[in-house]
Design a protein around this motif. Structure first.
Motif, mmCIF file in Angstrom:
data_model
loop_
_atom_site.group_PDB
_atom_site.id
_atom_site.type_symbol
_atom_site.label_atom_id
_atom_site.label_comp_id
_atom_site.label_asym_id
_atom_site.label_seq_id
_atom_site.Cartn_x
_atom_site.Cartn_y
_atom_site.Cartn_z
ATOM 1 N N SER A 66 0.816 -1.220 0.000
ATOM 2 C CA SER A 66 0.000 0.000 0.000
ATOM 3 C C SER A 66 0.849 1.268 0.000
ATOM 4 N N VAL A 67 2.151 1.124 0.148
ATOM 5 C CA VAL A 67 3.046 2.285 0.227
ATOM 6 C C VAL A 67 4.041 2.240 -0.924
ATOM 7 N N LEU A 68 4.063 3.270 -1.736
ATOM 8 C CA LEU A 68 5.039 3.370 -2.828
ATOM 9 C C LEU A 68 6.380 3.815 -2.251
ATOM 10 N N LYS A 69 7.442 3.104 -2.617
ATOM 11 C CA LYS A 69 8.788 3.454 -2.175
ATOM 12 C C LYS A 69 9.508 4.175 -3.318
ATOM 13 N N VAL A 70 9.950 5.391 -3.059
ATOM 14 C CA VAL A 70 10.576 6.219 -4.092
ATOM 15 C C VAL A 70 12.080 6.250 -3.860
ATOM 16 N N PHE A 71 12.852 5.844 -4.875
ATOM 17 C CA PHE A 71 14.308 5.852 -4.835
ATOM 18 C C PHE A 71 14.830 6.734 -5.966
ATOM 19 N N HIS A 72 16.100 7.089 -5.878
ATOM 20 C CA HIS A 72 16.803 7.631 -7.046
ATOM 21 C C HIS A 72 17.962 6.690 -7.346
ATOM 22 N N SER A 73 17.976 6.142 -8.559
ATOM 23 C CA SER A 73 18.984 5.147 -8.936
ATOM 24 C C SER A 73 19.024 4.059 -7.875
ATOM 25 N N GLY A 74 17.885 3.383 -7.720
ATOM 26 C CA GLY A 74 17.681 2.529 -6.568
ATOM 27 C C GLY A 74 18.162 1.098 -6.678
ATOM 28 N N ARG A 75 18.806 0.728 -7.733
ATOM 29 C CA ARG A 75 19.145 -0.690 -7.899
ATOM 30 C C ARG A 75 20.020 -1.221 -6.760
ATOM 31 N N GLN A 76 21.058 -0.460 -6.377
ATOM 32 C CA GLN A 76 21.923 -0.942 -5.299
ATOM 33 C C GLN A 76 21.194 -0.934 -3.958
ATOM 34 N N ASP A 77 20.331 0.060 -3.736
ATOM 35 C CA ASP A 77 19.551 0.089 -2.497
ATOM 36 C C ASP A 77 18.651 -1.144 -2.406
ATOM 37 N N ILE A 78 17.980 -1.452 -3.511
ATOM 38 C CA ILE A 78 17.077 -2.603 -3.530
ATOM 39 C C ILE A 78 17.869 -3.895 -3.354
ATOM 40 N N GLU A 79 19.046 -3.967 -3.962
ATOM 41 C CA GLU A 79 19.892 -5.150 -3.812
ATOM 42 C C GLU A 79 20.236 -5.391 -2.343
ATOM 43 N N ILE A 80 20.482 -4.316 -1.590
ATOM 44 C CA ILE A 80 20.813 -4.452 -0.164
ATOM 45 C C ILE A 80 19.659 -5.086 0.598
ATOM 46 N N PHE A 81 18.440 -4.576 0.368
ATOM 47 C CA PHE A 81 17.281 -5.144 1.057
ATOM 48 C C PHE A 81 17.072 -6.609 0.666
ATOM 49 N N HIS A 82 17.288 -6.905 -0.599
ATOM 50 C CA HIS A 82 17.138 -8.285 -1.065
ATOM 51 C C HIS A 82 18.139 -9.200 -0.385
ATOM 52 N N HIS A 83 19.381 -8.742 -0.241
ATOM 53 C CA HIS A 83 20.416 -9.567 0.373
ATOM 54 C C HIS A 83 20.191 -9.746 1.874
ATOM 55 N N LEU A 84 19.821 -8.657 2.568
ATOM 56 C CA LEU A 84 19.687 -8.714 4.020
ATOM 57 C C LEU A 84 18.405 -9.389 4.478
ATOM 58 N N ALA A 85 17.317 -9.135 3.754
ATOM 59 C CA ALA A 85 16.010 -9.611 4.228
ATOM 60 C C ALA A 85 15.385 -10.657 3.324
ATOM 61 N N GLY A 86 15.985 -10.888 2.159
ATOM 62 C CA GLY A 86 15.367 -11.813 1.219
ATOM 63 C C GLY A 86 14.094 -11.264 0.621
ATOM 64 N N ARG A 87 13.906 -9.948 0.703
ATOM 65 C CA ARG A 87 12.709 -9.295 0.165
ATOM 66 C C ARG A 87 13.113 -8.166 -0.769
ATOM 67 N N ILE A 88 12.272 -7.917 -1.736
ATOM 68 C CA ILE A 88 12.499 -6.815 -2.657
ATOM 69 C C ILE A 88 11.423 -5.762 -2.412
ATOM 70 N N PRO A 89 11.810 -4.511 -2.154
ATOM 71 C CA PRO A 89 10.812 -3.455 -1.971
ATOM 72 C C PRO A 89 9.841 -3.400 -3.147
ATOM 73 N N HIS A 90 8.567 -3.217 -2.840
ATOM 74 C CA HIS A 90 7.538 -3.174 -3.885
ATOM 75 C C HIS A 90 6.270 -2.565 -3.299
ATOM 76 N N PRO A 91 5.599 -1.690 -4.052
ATOM 77 C CA PRO A 91 5.969 -1.129 -5.352
ATOM 78 C C PRO A 91 7.026 -0.036 -5.203
ATOM 79 N N VAL A 92 7.734 0.258 -6.303
ATOM 80 C CA VAL A 92 8.783 1.268 -6.251
ATOM 81 C C VAL A 92 8.642 2.238 -7.421
ATOM 82 N N PHE A 93 9.300 3.374 -7.261
ATOM 83 C CA PHE A 93 9.388 4.391 -8.314
ATOM 84 C C PHE A 93 10.809 4.908 -8.271
#
Length: 415
Positions: free
Chosen positions: A72-99
């Motif tokens: 229900s919450v949109l996550k807004v990044f700038h050039s977010g690929r490395q940020d998303i990779e960190i969450f994926h590695h640490l938590a096994g989850r990918i932020p979603h939805p994103v902009f």
């Protein structure tokens, strides 16, 4: 506001879960590790920004991971690929939805991969102080300058997002960005398989034997780096890896003779691992190897066709105010030039509608490029018309014609 405890983090995340969107950024270190070391997370909603100390003793980031997964919450990044990779590695989850505002900026014609500070300047009119960009984010306590820098990365991002979002809606391109976000949030984007590590060197391999050895040695290095959590170069540098692939040493003595190898490396445990990897590579059946990437221009594509596609791409990108880089890469153009059904992004979705169809028409000869008033334009033949496309009218050189005794053009004044 600095967050250093799990309870405070849970309270803030519960508040932000009620917001339509939150802006997110991270600060991390990767110089001495394979996996990024998360140091700081910045978040902001309409009530203001917070800085989360990810290294605070005893802090549990589970509430943050829950917020990142909240649909229900949109996550807004700038050039977010490395940020998303960190969450994926640490938590096994990918932020979603994103902009991603960098992707949105490319779709809106702000150029290729515009930086955050440049985008803030061009959209909000604020000049950011980036002096803390390269500081050590693992040292504690964080300085006031570091905290100010971290907060700026998410506060101005809110206004940037709102402006870009309005512009996308106005120009009917919101779906383009949503399509790109599906790629950014796909688990496949962040999967790291050692057996695929050789692909980083694909363009530098010319022989099947080199490829076979590289596949095995690169996979060994990747596994070692991941397992020890050290940079790849700490295990073996790229130039040494390439020399192993080219020379395929079979003995310790041959390994010691390689120019790129550190002195004494042949006596390490890794040396035997490398020799075993070389042996596995040499034992591979050449028929089972992936096709090598041919040198540019040698991929079966007509070089002149590729050049014409480049001109078409630039013309379409400029006319539609879209970064050419996000429409198609040079590799895409070469593959399109060689194959009308090439499996490239430029022949799917909004890219096909914007550029791909025109590229195929150019190849088929039903679209031509010409220059009118100093600008490249496309000329399209009507359906069913088999007549050749008209060539641009040549410009007459009056001085040359006068020297040759040619009559002046009808529009010229006659003495």
């Amino acid at each position: 506001m600095m967050i250093t405890t799990t309870d405070a983090l849970a309270e803030v995340c519960a508040r932000m879960a009620q917001a339509p969107f939150v802006t997110v950024d991270t600060e991390f270190l990767r110089e001495t590790t394979f996996w990024p070391k998360l140091c700081v997370v910045q978040l902001a909603d309409e009530e203001g920004p917070v800085v989360v100390d990810a290294l605070a003793p005893g802090i549990d980031l589970a509430p943050l991971y829950e917020l990142m997964s909240d649909e229900s919450v949109l996550k807004v990044f700038h050039s977010g690929r490395q940020d998303i990779e960190i969450f994926h590695h640490l938590a096994g989850r990918i932020p979603h939805p994103v902009f991603d505002t960098q992707v949105a900026a490319m779709v809106l014609g702000f150029g290729d991969s515009i930086s955050y500070d440049q985008l803030v300047q061009r959209t909000v009119g604020v000049t950011l102080d980036k002096s803390s960009r390269f500081t050590d984010w693992s040292r504690r306590p964080l300085s006031d300058d570091q905290i100010t820098y971290a907060i700026a990365d998410v506060t101005h991002l809110r206004k940037v997002y709102e402006k870009l979002s309005r512009d996308l809606d106005k120009r009917g391109r919101a779906d383009w960005v949503r399509e790109e976000m599906e790629v950014l949030t796909s688990p496949a984007t962040y999967q790291s398989h050692p057996e695929d590590a050789w692909q980083r060197f694909r363009s530098r391999l010319r022989k099947s034997r080199d490829l076979a050895v590289m596949m095995e040695v690169a996979a060994w290095r990747e596994s070692e780096a991941q397992g020890r959590d050290v940079p790849r170069s700490r295990v073996l540098k790229d130039d040494a890896l390439l020399e192993v692939a080219a020379r395929a040493p079979r003995t310790v003595e041959a390994l010691a003779g390689l120019r790129a190898f550190p002195r004494g490396y042949e006596r390490s445990r890794a040396a035997q691992d490398i020799l075993e990897a070389v042996a596995r590579g040499l034992a591979r059946d050449p028929e089972t190897l992936p096709a090598l990437e041919r040198e540019r221009g040698g991929s079966g594509a007509n070089p002149a066709t590729v050049e014409l596609l480049k001109v078409l791409l630039r013309m379409i990108a400029e006319r539609n105010a879209v970064a050419a880089k996000i429409i198609a890469s040079v590799d895409d153009l070469e593959r399109i030039a060689a194959d009308d059904e090439a499996e490239v992004a430029a022949l799917h979705g909004w890219r096909r509608e914007l550029f791909g169809e025109q590229a195929l028409k150019l190849k088929a000869g039903t679209l031509a490029l010409a220059v009118e008033r100093g600008r490249v334009v496309a000329l399209e033949r009507a359906a069913g018309d088999e007549a050749p496309l008209p060539a641009p009218r040549p410009r007459r050189n009056r001085e040359r014609d006068r020297d040759r005794g040619a009559p002046p053009p009808a529009s010229a004044a006659v003495d």
